[in-house]
Design a protein around this motif. Sequence first.
Motif, PDB file in Angstrom:
ATOM      1  N   LYS A  50       0.829  -1.211   0.000  1.00 42.93           N
ATOM      2  CA  LYS A  50       0.000   0.000   0.000  1.00 42.93           C
ATOM      3  C   LYS A  50       0.865   1.264   0.000  1.00 42.93           C
ATOM      4  O   LYS A  50       0.644   2.171  -0.796  1.00 42.93           O
ATOM      5  N   ASP A  51       1.857   1.327   0.880  1.00 42.90           N
ATOM      6  CA  ASP A  51       2.701   2.520   0.976  1.00 42.90           C
ATOM      7  C   ASP A  51       3.665   2.651  -0.198  1.00 42.90           C
ATOM      8  O   ASP A  51       3.962   3.765  -0.640  1.00 42.90           O
ATOM      9  N   GLU A  52       4.155   1.534  -0.726  1.00 45.56           N
ATOM     10  CA  GLU A  52       5.029   1.581  -1.907  1.00 45.56           C
ATOM     11  C   GLU A  52       4.250   2.113  -3.110  1.00 45.56           C
ATOM     12  O   GLU A  52       4.761   2.950  -3.869  1.00 45.56           O
ATOM     13  N   LEU A  53       3.021   1.648  -3.270  1.00 39.33           N
ATOM     14  CA  LEU A  53       2.182   2.102  -4.377  1.00 39.33           C
ATOM     15  C   LEU A  53       1.857   3.586  -4.230  1.00 39.33           C
ATOM     16  O   LEU A  53       1.824   4.332  -5.211  1.00 39.33           O
ATOM     17  N   ASN A  54       1.652   4.040  -3.001  1.00 38.22           N
ATOM     18  CA  ASN A  54       1.387   5.455  -2.753  1.00 38.22           C
ATOM     19  C   ASN A  54       2.579   6.320  -3.176  1.00 38.22           C
ATOM     20  O   ASN A  54       2.404   7.389  -3.750  1.00 38.22           O
ATOM     21  N   GLN A  55       3.797   5.859  -2.918  1.00 36.66           N
ATOM     22  CA  GLN A  55       4.983   6.621  -3.332  1.00 36.66           C
ATOM     23  C   GLN A  55       5.073   6.689  -4.847  1.00 36.66           C
ATOM     24  O   GLN A  55       5.444   7.732  -5.406  1.00 36.66           O
ATOM     25  N   MET A  56       4.738   5.600  -5.534  1.00 31.49           N
ATOM     26  CA  MET A  56       4.746   5.627  -6.999  1.00 31.49           C
ATOM     27  C   MET A  56       3.697   6.590  -7.520  1.00 31.49           C
ATOM     28  O   MET A  56       3.940   7.319  -8.490  1.00 31.49           O
ATOM     29  N   CYS A  57       2.544   6.624  -6.878  1.00 29.95           N
ATOM     30  CA  CYS A  57       1.484   7.547  -7.282  1.00 29.95           C
ATOM     31  C   CYS A  57       1.960   8.987  -7.133  1.00 29.95           C
ATOM     32  O   CYS A  57       1.750   9.810  -8.029  1.00 29.95           O
ATOM     33  N   LYS A  58       2.618   9.300  -6.020  1.00 30.99           N
ATOM     34  CA  LYS A  58       3.127  10.665  -5.818  1.00 30.99           C
ATOM     35  C   LYS A  58       4.147  11.023  -6.898  1.00 30.99           C
ATOM     36  O   LYS A  58       4.140  12.131  -7.431  1.00 30.99           O
ATOM     37  N   TRP A  59       5.016  10.077  -7.235  1.00 31.27           N
ATOM     38  CA  TRP A  59       6.029  10.334  -8.260  1.00 31.27           C
ATOM     39  C   TRP A  59       5.372  10.622  -9.608  1.00 31.27           C
ATOM     40  O   TRP A  59       5.692  11.605 -10.273  1.00 31.27           O
ATOM     41  N   VAL A  60       4.448   9.751 -10.025  1.00 28.64           N
ATOM     42  CA  VAL A  60       3.859   9.889 -11.355  1.00 28.64           C
ATOM     43  C   VAL A  60       2.940  11.114 -11.448  1.00 28.64           C
ATOM     44  O   VAL A  60       2.741  11.660 -12.521  1.00 28.64           O
ATOM     45  N   ARG A  61       2.420  11.589 -10.317  1.00 33.76           N
ATOM     46  CA  ARG A  61       1.560  12.778 -10.314  1.00 33.76           C
ATOM     47  C   ARG A  61       2.335  14.061 -10.005  1.00 33.76           C
ATOM     48  O   ARG A  61       1.771  15.139  -9.953  1.00 33.76           O
ATOM     49  N   GLY A  62       3.633  13.946  -9.753  1.00 40.12           N
ATOM     50  CA  GLY A  62       4.448  15.115  -9.484  1.00 40.12           C
ATOM     51  C   GLY A  62       4.160  15.763  -8.138  1.00 40.12           C
ATOM     52  O   GLY A  62       4.310  16.970  -7.977  1.00 40.12           O
ATOM     53  N   VAL A  63       3.744  14.954  -7.161  1.00 38.77           N
ATOM     54  CA  VAL A  63       3.451  15.459  -5.813  1.00 38.77           C
ATOM     55  C   VAL A  63       4.743  15.464  -5.013  1.00 38.77           C
ATOM     56  O   VAL A  63       5.412  14.434  -4.901  1.00 38.77           O
ATOM     57  N   ALA A  64       5.093  16.594  -4.458  1.00 42.52           N
ATOM     58  CA  ALA A  64       6.336  16.716  -3.689  1.00 42.52           C
ATOM     59  C   ALA A  64       6.286  15.832  -2.451  1.00 42.52           C
ATOM     60  O   ALA A  64       5.265  15.745  -1.760  1.00 42.52           O
ATOM     61  N   TRP A  65       7.401  15.169  -2.150  1.00 45.17           N
ATOM     62  CA  TRP A  65       7.493  14.318  -0.976  1.00 45.17           C
ATOM     63  C   TRP A  65       7.622  15.187   0.266  1.00 45.17           C
ATOM     64  O   TRP A  65       8.449  16.083   0.323  1.00 45.17           O
ATOM     65  N   THR A  66       6.762  14.943   1.242  1.00 42.90           N
ATOM     66  CA  THR A  66       6.898  15.589   2.545  1.00 42.90           C
ATOM     67  C   THR A  66       7.110  14.547   3.627  1.00 42.90           C
ATOM     68  O   THR A  66       7.795  14.801   4.598  1.00 42.90           O
TER      69      THR A  66
END
Length: 129
Positions: A50-66
């Motif tokens: 679940k959390d790994e997929l969420n990180q991929m989603c943030k990457w592909v959507r250009g969401v900055a990591w906080t």
Amino acid sequence: STGTAIGSGRKNTEAMVTQNNGGDTASKAGTIARAYRGPNNLDDWYLPSKDELNQMCKWVRGVAWTSDATVCTGGALNSGTGASGFAAGLYWSSSEFYANIAWFQDFHRGNQLSDGKLYNFYVRPVRAF
């Protein structure tokens, strides 16, 4: 296969492949991901947690990591070079919510939900790095 944290996807997938869940779709997702070989015929692919997929989603959507806990909201699905073929759809994770329910990531809206394992969602095999 209840692990949700980054790093638990491979262990979850191995558990999914050995379970007998009456042929539900989410368990098949683990088998599909594990069987994937990619262009170099490598055999270490798995279904992300679940959390790994969420990180991929943030990457592909250009969401900055906080933080790792930040949900994938905002941004827009990158369909250009480097987007790696993500669709604006629902992707199974290897993380179970209950025995017959698993988590999935919505790459269109960015949220994570859980639902019955009988649905046909996308599968995105990944490798450890």
